[in-house]
Design a protein around this motif. Structure first.
Motif, PDB file in Angstrom:
ATOM      1  N   PHE A  86       1.719  22.110  76.269  1.00 17.55           N
ATOM      2  CA  PHE A  86       1.259  21.522  75.011  1.00 17.55           C
ATOM      3  C   PHE A  86      -0.245  21.752  74.845  1.00 17.55           C
ATOM      4  O   PHE A  86      -1.005  21.722  75.813  1.00 17.55           O
ATOM      5  N   LYS A  87      -0.683  21.956  73.611  1.00 22.50           N
ATOM      6  CA  LYS A  87      -2.097  22.193  73.320  1.00 22.50           C
ATOM      7  C   LYS A  87      -2.867  20.880  73.406  1.00 22.50           C
ATOM      8  O   LYS A  87      -2.539  19.909  72.711  1.00 22.50           O
ATOM      9  N   ASP A  88      -3.895  20.872  74.232  1.00 27.57           N
ATOM     10  CA  ASP A  88      -4.695  19.673  74.430  1.00 27.57           C
ATOM     11  C   ASP A  88      -5.414  19.289  73.139  1.00 27.57           C
ATOM     12  O   ASP A  88      -6.042  20.125  72.491  1.00 27.57           O
ATOM     13  N   GLY A  89      -5.298  18.033  72.767  1.00 30.54           N
ATOM     14  CA  GLY A  89      -5.966  17.536  71.573  1.00 30.54           C
ATOM     15  C   GLY A  89      -5.273  17.858  70.273  1.00 30.54           C
ATOM     16  O   GLY A  89      -5.725  17.433  69.206  1.00 30.54           O
ATOM     17  N   GLU A  90      -4.150  18.603  70.332  1.00 30.09           N
ATOM     18  CA  GLU A  90      -3.436  18.971  69.105  1.00 30.09           C
ATOM     19  C   GLU A  90      -1.982  18.507  69.114  1.00 30.09           C
ATOM     20  O   GLU A  90      -1.444  18.138  68.075  1.00 30.09           O
ATOM     21  N   GLU A  91      -1.360  18.576  70.261  1.00 30.08           N
ATOM     22  CA  GLU A  91       0.060  18.219  70.383  1.00 30.08           C
ATOM     23  C   GLU A  91       0.182  17.091  71.403  1.00 30.08           C
ATOM     24  O   GLU A  91      -0.321  17.197  72.526  1.00 30.08           O
ATOM     25  N   PHE A  92       0.861  16.013  70.996  1.00 34.08           N
ATOM     26  CA  PHE A  92       0.895  14.802  71.812  1.00 34.08           C
ATOM     27  C   PHE A  92       2.337  14.350  72.045  1.00 34.08           C
ATOM     28  O   PHE A  92       3.176  14.414  71.145  1.00 34.08           O
ATOM     29  N   ILE A  93       2.591  13.860  73.260  1.00 33.91           N
ATOM     30  CA  ILE A  93       3.888  13.286  73.613  1.00 33.91           C
ATOM     31  C   ILE A  93       3.659  11.889  74.165  1.00 33.91           C
ATOM     32  O   ILE A  93       2.792  11.669  75.025  1.00 33.91           O
ATOM     33  N   PHE A  94       4.447  10.942  73.670  1.00 35.05           N
ATOM     34  CA  PHE A  94       4.379   9.565  74.124  1.00 35.05           C
ATOM     35  C   PHE A  94       5.783   9.115  74.548  1.00 35.05           C
ATOM     36  O   PHE A  94       6.782   9.591  74.004  1.00 35.05           O
ATOM     37  N   ILE A  95       5.845   8.185  75.510  1.00 28.03           N
ATOM     38  CA  ILE A  95       7.129   7.595  75.867  1.00 28.03           C
ATOM     39  C   ILE A  95       7.019   6.078  75.825  1.00 28.03           C
ATOM     40  O   ILE A  95       5.926   5.512  75.890  1.00 28.03           O
ATOM     41  N   GLN A  96       8.167   5.433  75.717  1.00 30.39           N
ATOM     42  CA  GLN A  96       8.226   3.977  75.633  1.00 30.39           C
ATOM     43  C   GLN A  96       9.591   3.522  76.145  1.00 30.39           C
ATOM     44  O   GLN A  96      10.555   4.293  76.183  1.00 30.39           O
TER      45      GLN A  96
END
Length: 519
Positions: free
Chosen positions: A379-389
């Motif tokens: 993933f591109k740092d600062g552009e594409e984000f993944i979160f979990i919950q």
């Protein structure tokens, strides 16, 4: 010339202001191509090229509205158009400098045509991406406004999360969707979560900006809030060799389930085919890869269907290293729920209600493989984000039917509801399906369904909520699985009978449960 020197700069400033105003993305009627040129080559070329691509995209948008599928040639045209659109969009600000020295009328006409071309570009970029992802549906026009006039611009306040209006505007629709929508899919959903909670984290006890207290890593990450979804989310960082480990007290048993939710931001057509979430079951609880492990990777690339990878380190000729065909592009960017069931050697994985992986011996050494790790890569740092919950790990998940038949009573916290609501989350239907099978097998059985809540909220509110949730389960059995409603009664106990500590996240999760009792 004096006229120009007095008025050209203020007017040009006004035109520039018009140019940078936010423009509406949604289009219901075709934007008209300007009939005449401006006489400034850079402007005329920009407008012409913008509308040439716009006409192509608009045509394919019409196909989508008519339900006509795109063929390979259409997709190639759209992919090429998307690349050209990006180049054109980047060049738009440079064209403004070519207006210097032009008379005020030409500046005004050029600015209006650039505005219209920019509107066409915005529509084309958004629509081309949606068409390539199979997500495009032409919005119905709610009024008689059009985007065809040369001197008007329908401004709209759009944010990067504007497509997520379902969470805030469709509560009435959501209230009914848990039972009436996709009944056939729900009735076949067979994931059953474990009934003994081993680990749960919704990050509600962590401070925003901190690394979560119940995890370990050799990299970095933080708990965040987002306006795309409720609650706290754990943002994972992409990188080679970076591991995220939930701090589970003991090695996992041979039969257990894993569940969590995923949220994305910035994932789209440019996202790499290597962008994946690695879910690793290993023989150690450290950051190094063990000698005995098994893993599955979830792809996030959007310009192709890249498949789910499965691997293990079995030293025999039964070693597994495969990619399973799966087009989950739309699912992974729409807050999917991931469910995993490990039953000794067998490994199964669901994305929402659909099972994609079912391998009988992926966990080739259950006695050794018992630690969970996450890794994010590509993933591109600062552009594409993944979160979990909502990571939930629970022992069991095999068969509640036999226990209900033999003991006459079961209690499960695997039936999940929306927060503060009686709306059943779709991943809960595996349990309800098993209950229905018991009732179908023995038509003499009658059941009492009892709901329980944690201590958050007032006593009266929780009592009413627990009763509403039990009734929702009853209605699911009646409407989805066609169980005679006379065989079912529902009740609620609110927070009055806790089985866990309401001061902890795990205890609250244990207390939010549903009981089934033979009558």
């Amino acid at each position: 010339m004096e006229y120009k020197s007095i008025y050209s700069k203020p007017l040009l400033t006004c035109f520039l202001f018009l140019f940078i105003l936010p423009l509406s993305h949604a289009q219901t009627k075709k934007i008209k191509r300007p009939k005449s040129s401006v006489g400034i080559s850079s402007v005329d070329n920009f407008v012409r090229e913008s509308f040439d691509i716009y006409d192509k995209v608009y045509k394919y948008d019409g196909y989508a509205a008519a339900g006509t599928p795109l063929d390979d040639e259409d997709i190639d045209v759209l992919e090429e158009a998307l690349e050209d659109l990006s180049i054109l969009s980047d060049s738009a600000p440079d064209i403004l400098s070519d207006l210097d020295g032009q008379n005020v009328l030409k500046q005004g006409k050029a600015t209006l045509q650039i505005n219209r071309a920019k509107k066409a570009l915005k529509y084309s970029i958004k629509t081309a991406k949606e068409l390539l992802l199979g997500e495009r549906k032409r919005k119905e026009e709610k009024d008689n406004k059009t985007d065809t006039s040369e001197d008007s611009d329908n401004n709209s306040s759009s944010t990067e999360d504007s497509g997520n209006t379902k969470d805030t505007n469709n509560s009435e629709e959501e209230a009914n969707s848990n039972i009436s929508d996709n009944l056939e899919i729900l009735s076949k959903y067979d994931f059953v979560p474990g009934d003994k909670l081993l680990f749960f984290d919704d990050f509600s006890q962590d401070f925003i900006g901190d690394f979560p207290s119940k995890w370990n890593t050799n990299g970095s990450g933080e708990v965040v809030k987002t306006n795309k979804a409720e609650g706290n989310w754990f943002q994972l960082k992409s990188g080679y060799g970076i591991k995220y480990l939930p701090l589970i007290d003991d090695k996992l048993p041979e039969e257990y389930t894993i569940e969590f939710d995923i949220l994305t931001k910035g994932v789209g057509s440019p996202t790499s085919s290597t962008a994946r979430l690695y879910i690793v079951l290993d023989d150690n609880n450290g950051f190094s890869d063990g000698r005995t492990n098994a893993l599955v990777t979830i792809p996030f690339g959007q310009y192709g269907a890249f498949g789910i990878q499965v691997r293990n380190t079995d030293p025999s000729d039964k070693k597994i290293n495969a990619t399973l065909t799966a087009d989950i592009r739309k699912a992974v960017i729409n807050k999917p729920h991931i469910s995993i069931a490990v039953n000794k050697k067998r490994f199964r994985l669901w994305v929402n209600e659909k099972k994609y992986v079912d391998i009988p011996q992926l966990i080739y050494d259950p006695a050794s493989i018992g630690y969970l790790k996450f890794n994010l890569y590509g993933f591109k740092d600062g552009e594409e984000f993944i979160f979990i919950q909502n990571l939930k790990i629970a022992e069991g998940g095999v068969d509640l039917r036999r226990k209900l038949l033999s003991e006459g009573k079961i209690s499960t916290n695997g039936i999940l509801f929306d927060s503060g609501s009686s709306n059943i989350q779709t991943q809960s239907y595996g349990i309800i399906r098993q209950i229905s099978q018991v009732l179908m097998q023995d038509e003499s059985i009658k059941l009492k369904i009892v709901g329980h809540t944690d201590s958050d909220g007032g006593d009266n509110t929780n009592m009413a909520l627990s009763k509403a949730r039990a009734e929702a389960v009853k209605q699911a059995l009646v409407k989805v699985y066609k169980i005679d409603k006379s065989r079912l009664i529902s009740d609620g106990k609110g927070e009055s009978e806790p089985v866990g500590d309401n001061s902890t996240t795990e205890g609250k999760a244990q207390n939010r449960r549903v009981e089934f009792i033979k009558q």
